[in-house]
Scaffold this active site. Structure first.
Site, PDB file in Angstrom:
ATOM      1  N   CYS A   1      17.106  32.303  67.874  1.00 10.83           N
ATOM      2  CA  CYS A   1      17.354  32.087  69.306  1.00 10.83           C
ATOM      3  C   CYS A   1      18.488  31.100  69.587  1.00 10.83           C
ATOM      4  O   CYS A   1      19.304  31.325  70.488  1.00 10.83           O
ATOM      5  CB  CYS A   1      16.078  31.645  69.997  1.00 10.83           C
ATOM      6  SG  CYS A   1      15.348  30.114  69.330  1.00 10.83           S
TER       7      CYS A   1
ATOM      8  N   HIS B   1      12.265  27.354  71.272  1.00 10.09           N
ATOM      9  CA  HIS B   1      13.050  28.480  71.772  1.00 10.09           C
ATOM     10  C   HIS B   1      14.288  27.961  72.496  1.00 10.09           C
ATOM     11  O   HIS B   1      14.346  26.797  72.911  1.00 10.09           O
ATOM     12  CB  HIS B   1      12.192  29.326  72.709  1.00 10.09           C
ATOM     13  CG  HIS B   1      12.775  30.671  73.031  1.00 10.09           C
ATOM     14  ND1 HIS B   1      13.352  31.482  72.077  1.00 10.09           N
ATOM     15  CD2 HIS B   1      12.888  31.347  74.214  1.00 10.09           C
ATOM     16  CE1 HIS B   1      13.774  32.600  72.651  1.00 10.09           C
ATOM     17  NE2 HIS B   1      13.501  32.534  73.944  1.00 10.09           N
TER      18      HIS B   1
ATOM     19  N   ASP C   1      17.860  35.269  78.812  1.00 10.74           N
ATOM     20  CA  ASP C   1      17.326  35.082  77.465  1.00 10.74           C
ATOM     21  C   ASP C   1      17.877  36.198  76.578  1.00 10.74           C
ATOM     22  O   ASP C   1      17.301  37.281  76.494  1.00 10.74           O
ATOM     23  CB  ASP C   1      15.796  35.126  77.482  1.00 10.74           C
ATOM     24  CG  ASP C   1      15.203  34.727  76.137  1.00 10.74           C
ATOM     25  OD1 ASP C   1      15.876  34.920  75.109  1.00 10.74           O
ATOM     26  OD2 ASP C   1      14.060  34.240  76.108  1.00 10.74           O
TER      27      ASP C   1
END
Length: 337
Positions: free
Chosen positions: A122, A162, A177
């Site tokens: 991520c 994250h 995202d």
């Protein structure tokens, strides 16, 4: 000093409800085609890649879309690298010196894997989106925080796990995202399948906050009614398809709920588009078996969806909400007499 604080507060409050619908007049087909045309362009020359992606696009949102789409459709989620990160993070978390040295080495590994193999975790996704956007003259931030999925162990969520992005367009901040938008990883085979999910592009902040909580809460981009970290920890599980069906998840607010037998349980959502009420189903799992049923009541007013259910037996139940074949959300109920 007070004036500066007031300006910062007003800046973030004004972002409420910044979402994709602000750009309903924009057709992203050209931006998406630019991303497709650059499929075989690697990451060894980021300024050149940025130029190829954005040169013929007129608006900032289209330029960002091309960058975001390219990252989501060309960079694989490296699940083994993520597992390595999790193991080392737990191993060194109580030794600050070893942790710092490991973090520096791991960043080099992430960067090398991203550039050479076009695989990452991520942080690499968010870093690449930010870097390309900045090269295109766009104001983009990398946001670290907490992400929650159906496999997250909430009892052990002690530090940020994250990363995602905030992008400034037309003087408003928006949330994206790229990791969760890119596709799905098989945790057993480690095979990654590209499966772009547009719901994570300029997502509605209230929905985003159900399974994202930034280390700096200002990046929730919500007003005084913003959830707390405790609210986030207690929130239900929502899935990728929630982002393609919902604007807002209203209730139940918690993953774990206690109700009485025959009590009406209410589920409330704001939809992106109107649906056929017959498409809404509940999967009720008592730990031994499950059944798919219709809610006892389904009400749709414009795009406001309200479901009702009642339990006729005591016990513990997992309840999953589906719209058509799309899994939207999950909850646990303890039913008492």
């Amino acid at each position: 000093m007070k004036t500066i604080k007031l300006v910062l507060i007003l800046m973030f409050v004004s972002q409420t409800f910044a979402q994709l619908s602000d750009f309903n007049d924009i057709n992203f087909m050209k931006a998406d085609s630019m991303a497709l045309a650059c499929k075989n362009v690697g990451l060894h020359n980021l300024p050149l890649l940025t130029q190829k992606l954005t040169a013929n696009l007129k608006t900032d949102v289209e330029r960002f879309r091309a960058i975001y789409m390219w990252v989501c459709t060309n960079i694989e989620n490296d699940y083994p690298l993520y597992l390595q990160y999790e193991r080392k993070n737990k191993r060194f978390k109580n030794d600050s010196l070893k942790y710092s040295n490991w973090q520096n080495d791991f960043k080099k590994t992430v960067f090398k894997t991203l550039i050479e193999d076009q695989k990452t975790i991520c942080t690499g996704y968010a870093y690449l989106v930010k870097t390309l956007a900045n090269l295109a003259g766009l104001e983009c931030s990398l946001i670290h925080g907490f992400g929650k999925t159906s496999t997250t162990n909430m009892d052990k969520l002690e530090s940020p796990n994250h990363s995602w992005n905030a992008i400034k367009l037309n003087n408003k901040w928006y949330l994206c995202d790229p990791t969760w938008a890119s596709g799905l990883q098989n945790p057993k085979t480690f095979v990654f399948n590209f499966q772009y999910n547009n719901g994570y592009f300029l997502a509605e902040p209230k929905l985003f906050a159900v399974n994202h909580f930034p280390a700096n809460p200002e990046w929730l981009l919500l007003d005084d009614n913003a959830p707390t970290f405790t609210d986030f920890l207690n929130a239900p599980i929502i899935y990728g398809k929630a982002y393609t069906n919902l604007k807002v998840h209203n209730s139940p607010k918690s993953l774990y709920n206690v109700v009485k037998k025959y009590e009406h349980v209410i589920f409330e959502y704001e939809l992106q588009n109107s649906i056929n009420c017959g498409a809404v189903k509940l999967i009720i799992d008592n730990g031994h078996s499950n059944k798919t049923i219709r809610p006892i009541s389904t009400t749709l007013t414009n795009t406001s969806l309200v479901l009702e259910h009642e339990f006729n037996s005591t016990g513990f139940y997992d309840v999953h909400v589906l719209i058509g074949d799309d899994l939207i959300s999950s909850y646990t109920f303890e039913v008492k007499s």
